[in-house]
Design a protein around this motif. Structure first.
Motif, PDB file in Angstrom:
ATOM      1  N   LEU B 227       0.800  -1.229   0.000  1.00  0.00           N
ATOM      2  CA  LEU B 227       0.000   0.000   0.000  1.00  0.00           C
ATOM      3  C   LEU B 227       0.841   1.292   0.000  1.00  0.00           C
ATOM      4  N   PRO B 228       1.836   1.446   0.904  1.00  0.00           N
ATOM      5  CA  PRO B 228       2.640   2.685   0.851  1.00  0.00           C
ATOM      6  C   PRO B 228       3.383   2.854  -0.480  1.00  0.00           C
ATOM      7  N   TYR B 229       3.839   1.751  -1.040  1.00  0.00           N
ATOM      8  CA  TYR B 229       4.554   1.843  -2.319  1.00  0.00           C
ATOM      9  C   TYR B 229       3.610   2.257  -3.449  1.00  0.00           C
ATOM     10  N   MET B 230       2.351   1.861  -3.321  1.00  0.00           N
ATOM     11  CA  MET B 230       1.374   2.263  -4.338  1.00  0.00           C
ATOM     12  C   MET B 230       1.149   3.773  -4.287  1.00  0.00           C
ATOM     13  N   LYS B 231       1.127   4.323  -3.083  1.00  0.00           N
ATOM     14  CA  LYS B 231       0.996   5.791  -2.925  1.00  0.00           C
ATOM     15  C   LYS B 231       2.121   6.480  -3.685  1.00  0.00           C
ATOM     16  N   GLN B 232       3.328   5.904  -3.496  1.00  0.00           N
ATOM     17  CA  GLN B 232       4.523   6.456  -4.121  1.00  0.00           C
ATOM     18  C   GLN B 232       4.447   6.313  -5.653  1.00  0.00           C
ATOM     19  N   ALA B 233       3.900   5.184  -6.087  1.00  0.00           N
ATOM     20  CA  ALA B 233       3.882   4.884  -7.526  1.00  0.00           C
ATOM     21  C   ALA B 233       2.803   5.672  -8.267  1.00  0.00           C
ATOM     22  N   GLU B 234       1.808   6.133  -7.523  1.00  0.00           N
ATOM     23  CA  GLU B 234       0.645   6.787  -8.123  1.00  0.00           C
ATOM     24  C   GLU B 234       1.006   7.964  -9.032  1.00  0.00           C
ATOM     25  N   ASN B 235       2.004   8.742  -8.597  1.00  0.00           N
ATOM     26  CA  ASN B 235       2.352   9.959  -9.333  1.00  0.00           C
ATOM     27  C   ASN B 235       2.958   9.668 -10.701  1.00  0.00           C
ATOM     28  N   ASP B 236       3.794   8.642 -10.751  1.00  0.00           N
ATOM     29  CA  ASP B 236       4.476   8.400 -12.013  1.00  0.00           C
ATOM     30  C   ASP B 236       4.654   6.895 -12.254  1.00  0.00           C
ATOM     31  N   PRO B 237       3.560   6.203 -12.515  1.00  0.00           N
ATOM     32  CA  PRO B 237       3.683   4.749 -12.691  1.00  0.00           C
ATOM     33  C   PRO B 237       4.404   4.397 -13.992  1.00  0.00           C
ATOM     34  N   MET B 238       5.218   3.325 -13.943  1.00  0.00           N
ATOM     35  CA  MET B 238       5.899   2.872 -15.152  1.00  0.00           C
ATOM     36  C   MET B 238       4.893   2.125 -16.040  1.00  0.00           C
ATOM     37  N   GLU B 239       5.131   2.142 -17.338  1.00  0.00           N
ATOM     38  CA  GLU B 239       4.261   1.420 -18.267  1.00  0.00           C
ATOM     39  C   GLU B 239       4.688  -0.049 -18.295  1.00  0.00           C
ATOM     40  N   LEU B 240       4.192  -0.843 -17.395  1.00  0.00           N
ATOM     41  CA  LEU B 240       4.645  -2.227 -17.291  1.00  0.00           C
ATOM     42  C   LEU B 240       3.609  -3.237 -17.770  1.00  0.00           C
ATOM     43  N   SER B 241       2.336  -2.845 -17.724  1.00  0.00           N
ATOM     44  CA  SER B 241       1.273  -3.808 -18.027  1.00  0.00           C
ATOM     45  C   SER B 241       1.023  -3.943 -19.525  1.00  0.00           C
ATOM     46  N   ASP B 242       0.801  -5.170 -19.967  1.00  0.00           N
ATOM     47  CA  ASP B 242       0.369  -5.348 -21.353  1.00  0.00           C
ATOM     48  C   ASP B 242      -0.836  -6.287 -21.431  1.00  0.00           C
ATOM     49  N   THR B 243      -1.477  -6.506 -20.286  1.00  0.00           N
ATOM     50  CA  THR B 243      -2.629  -7.400 -20.258  1.00  0.00           C
ATOM     51  C   THR B 243      -3.890  -6.651 -20.678  1.00  0.00           C
ATOM     52  N   GLY B 244      -4.772  -7.366 -21.382  1.00  0.00           N
ATOM     53  CA  GLY B 244      -6.044  -6.772 -21.761  1.00  0.00           C
ATOM     54  C   GLY B 244      -7.197  -7.341 -20.955  1.00  0.00           C
ATOM     55  N   LYS B 245      -8.391  -7.114 -21.462  1.00  0.00           N
ATOM     56  CA  LYS B 245      -9.615  -7.590 -20.815  1.00  0.00           C
ATOM     57  C   LYS B 245      -9.580  -9.092 -20.545  1.00  0.00           C
ATOM     58  N   ILE B 246      -9.110  -9.848 -21.546  1.00  0.00           N
ATOM     59  CA  ILE B 246      -9.146 -11.299 -21.403  1.00  0.00           C
ATOM     60  C   ILE B 246      -8.254 -11.756 -20.253  1.00  0.00           C
ATOM     61  N   GLY B 247      -7.038 -11.243 -20.226  1.00  0.00           N
ATOM     62  CA  GLY B 247      -6.077 -11.678 -19.208  1.00  0.00           C
ATOM     63  C   GLY B 247      -6.544 -11.388 -17.799  1.00  0.00           C
ATOM     64  N   ILE B 248      -6.985 -10.171 -17.555  1.00  0.00           N
ATOM     65  CA  ILE B 248      -7.392  -9.798 -16.195  1.00  0.00           C
ATOM     66  C   ILE B 248      -8.701 -10.507 -15.821  1.00  0.00           C
ATOM     67  N   GLY B 249      -9.508 -10.819 -16.857  1.00  0.00           N
ATOM     68  CA  GLY B 249     -10.790 -11.488 -16.618  1.00  0.00           C
ATOM     69  C   GLY B 249     -10.643 -12.910 -16.096  1.00  0.00           C
ATOM     70  N   TRP B 250      -9.489 -13.519 -16.284  1.00  0.00           N
ATOM     71  CA  TRP B 250      -9.267 -14.885 -15.803  1.00  0.00           C
ATOM     72  C   TRP B 250      -9.419 -15.000 -14.286  1.00  0.00           C
ATOM     73  N   SER B 251      -9.398 -13.860 -13.585  1.00  0.00           N
ATOM     74  CA  SER B 251      -9.487 -13.911 -12.120  1.00  0.00           C
ATOM     75  C   SER B 251     -10.912 -14.149 -11.643  1.00  0.00           C
ATOM     76  N   ILE B 252     -11.892 -13.994 -12.532  1.00  0.00           N
ATOM     77  CA  ILE B 252     -13.276 -14.187 -12.103  1.00  0.00           C
ATOM     78  C   ILE B 252     -13.923 -15.314 -12.898  1.00  0.00           C
ATOM     79  N   SER B 253     -14.906 -15.956 -12.266  1.00  0.00           N
ATOM     80  CA  SER B 253     -15.594 -17.070 -12.924  1.00  0.00           C
ATOM     81  C   SER B 253     -16.229 -16.595 -14.232  1.00  0.00           C
ATOM     82  N   GLY B 254     -16.008 -17.325 -15.294  1.00  0.00           N
ATOM     83  CA  GLY B 254     -16.531 -16.949 -16.604  1.00  0.00           C
ATOM     84  C   GLY B 254     -15.502 -16.200 -17.429  1.00  0.00           C
ATOM     85  N   GLY B 255     -14.424 -15.778 -16.797  1.00  0.00           N
ATOM     86  CA  GLY B 255     -13.393 -15.005 -17.491  1.00  0.00           C
ATOM     87  C   GLY B 255     -12.623 -15.832 -18.502  1.00  0.00           C
ATOM     88  N   GLU B 256     -12.258 -17.043 -18.085  1.00  0.00           N
ATOM     89  CA  GLU B 256     -11.516 -17.904 -19.003  1.00  0.00           C
ATOM     90  C   GLU B 256     -12.389 -18.235 -20.216  1.00  0.00           C
TER      91      GLU B 256
END
Lengths: 140, 429
Positions: B227-256
């Motif tokens: 949590l504290p690191y997220m506060k720090q990261a909020e101002n200038d987050p690095m562009e690290l993510s390349d996941t789309g709707k499908i990838g993040i959706g795998w976390s919930i039932s029906g996503g896969e």
């Protein structure tokens, strides 16, 4: 009586939600017995089809299952209307199921044919207005 | 059966020997003996249900501490997409990923990215293999373990594609080696997990010989620190993510299933529902479906016991988060992947068979039936077995006695009392 296990189940009429309970119970027992997966599959399919048939056509009935190390015999007995033409009923796709049953996804006319295909022997003893007894045998 | 290390264990001091876990274990793996719960490792599928229902917090899960970062020269965090459902008002996944770097990881690789590749491969596999329909998803290790011990007829329907966690670990290690030039063993691939089932998976993988994951930490442990690191990261987050709707959706039932871009599927979640679907599947009730997605936890991976947030709230957060994402950020043609398929087959393990051969098992089952008829059928659990039938099975296996049933014991005591009384009377007269 130690040479066989006899199990009895009552199938209640017009209750699709409970159909399958008996086959599920028998299935689990066969798995505990170490019966081959292919035999378990045959029993599961044949018995479930039989249960559904009893619910749809015959106001339920009673099932007796006899298990020995050599074979499993399932006797499905009802006091329903009886089958008018057994030969026709054994044809794939022939069905006399009413519309409200078909709308639930049942009554495709595959019940008896599947029961025949998945068992080693099937005997149908039926009398119009009296009832039907289906005896299915699967060798283990 | 190979040695299988579980990740669910008991704190003996906290266990009161009550019947909560006993009654709810989906495979009947728990017994209470000498006042404490015991898990039968042969039957346990690491679903985590006992952890959820234990009111005394005596059921625990093993996982690595975050100090594991110090064990390697270079570490890569593999966040499960469920992690992103834990935070309030999160608008950018990059904030979490940047915070992971600030916490001490050298790199991140989203499991959701690998999941998109799995989705793509699954689409073509399902189309090419109608003889295996319905294919059953194999991303949840608990589901695969359940099928392996109880549904031998369904093994041929298992989707033989590596789970996203495995593929993510392989890709992450290769990327790390390319970037640092370090030997592969100096690189630590650390999965941030929503559930104990994945911890067991890494120790005893399914479909592969050895898992490429080096350590598993709990989402809830990461949550406390990030949590504290997220506060720090909020101002200038690095562009690290390349996941789309499908990838993040795998976390919930029906996503896969959503990732398959087809309607011919069924998605069930929660271990009891999963069992019912498998039972129906065994009776060939849904032959026309192409795909069955099963998640042992309610709601999907967001329901895992190592999460912080309520699964339904997490689900809503995931849905909001992915609203403006692209469909998928990862495609097979862009990512060199050596092999997406299982290298090892999953084999039936008949752990519930009573005896060593069919004749012996038959005789034992016969005795079980006789004993079960003798018991009161209350399934009270007071004997330490989950049901009257389970007690009968335990007796037949030599692990319990008839008098463990308090009903039978009471009968015997009454009989003794009457016998004694009769004895005294006959002496008097």
């Amino acid at each position: 009586m130690n040479d066989r296990i006899v199990l009895t189940y009552h199938v209640s009429p017009e209750d699709f939600t409970r159909a399958g309970e008996a086959s599920s119970d028998v299935k689990n027992k066969l798995k505990q017995m170490g019966v081959s997966p292919s035999a378990v599959r045959k029993v599961a399919i044949a018995m479930y089809e039989g249960e559904i048939n009893m619910v749809i056509h015959a106001n339920g009935g009673d099932i007796t299952v006899e298990i020995t190390p050599e074979k499993i015999v399932m006797i499905l007995k009802d006091v329903g209307p009886g089958i008018a033409d057994v030969e026709k009923a054994m044809q794939e796709g022939y069905s006399t199921a009413p519309d409200h049953v078909r709308s639930l996804g049942f009554g495709a006319g595959m019940g008896l044919p599947n029961m025949k295909n998945y068992t080693d022997d099937i005997q149908i003893d039926t009398k119009l207005g009296v009832g039907t007894t289906v005896t299915m045998t699967i060798n283990l | 059966m190979e040695a299988y290390t579980h990740s669910v264990y008991l704190d003996n001091d906290l266990c009161t020997g009550c019947t909560n876990c006993l009654k709810q274990c989906p495979t009947g793996a728990i017994r209470v003996r000498d006042g404490k719960a015991h898990i039968n490792g042969k039957f346990c599928i690491d679903c985590g249900k006992c952890i959820k229902v234990c009111t005394h917090h005596a059921k625990l899960s093993t996982f690595d501490s975050l100090n594991i970062i110090n064990d390697y020269e270079y570490t890569v965090a593999l966040p499960a997409p469920a992690l992103f459902g834990q935070f309030n008002n999160l608008e950018d996944v990059n904030i979490v990923l940047t915070a992971l770097i600030l916490m001490g990881f050298d790199a991140v690789y989203e499991v959701g990215s690998a999941a998109e590749l799995v989705s793509e491969q699954t689409r073509s596999y399902v189309k090419a293999h109608p003889e295996q329909w319905p294919l059953i998803s194999t991303a949840c290790p608990t589901v695969v373990r359940l099928i392996r011990v109880l549904f031998p007829n369904l093994i041929e329907h298992l989707l033989p594609i590596k789970a996203p966690i495995e593929l993510a670990a392989e890709i992450a290690r290769r990327k790390a080696v390319e970037k640092t030039g370090l030997p592969p063993e100096k690189i630590g691939i650390i999965f941030i997990s929503p559930c104990p089932s994945k911890v067991s998976y890494v120790r005893n993988p399914l479909g592969v010989d050895q898992s490429a994951v080096d350590g598993v930490v709990a989402i809830r442990d990461v949550y406390k620190q990030i949590l504290p690191y997220m506060k720090q990261a909020e101002n200038d987050p690095m562009e690290l993510s390349d996941t789309g709707k499908i990838g993040i959706g795998w976390s919930i039932s029906g996503g896969e299933s959503g990732g398959l871009l087809s309607d011919s599927y069924l998605a069930a979640d929660g271990i009891t529902n999963v069992q019912k679907v498998l039972e129906d599947l065994e009776d060939q009730k849904f032959e026309t479906l192409e795909f069955i997605e099963l998640n042992a936890c309610t709601g999907g991976c967001v329901g895992g016991v190592l999460n912080v947030e309520n699964p339904y709230v997490a689900k809503t957060k995931i849905k909001r988060l992915r609203k403006y994402m692209t469909v998928a950020g990862n495609h097979l043609e862009d990512v060199p992947v050596e092999n997406l398929f299982w290298t090892h087959e999953v084999e039936y393990e008949p752990v519930f068979r009573l005896g060593t051969n069919m004749l012996e098992s038959f005789a034992m089952l016969n005795t079980v039936e006789r004993l079960t008829a003798k018991f009161p059928g209350l399934d009270c659990g007071a004997c330490g077995s989950p049901s009257c039938k389970a007690l009968a099975e335990d007796i037949v296996r030599g692990d319990a006695e008839e008098t463990d049933c308090i009903y039978i014991m009471k009968q015997q005591l009454n009989q003794m009392y009457h016998d004694m009384e009769a004895n005294i009377k006959s002496k008097k007269s």
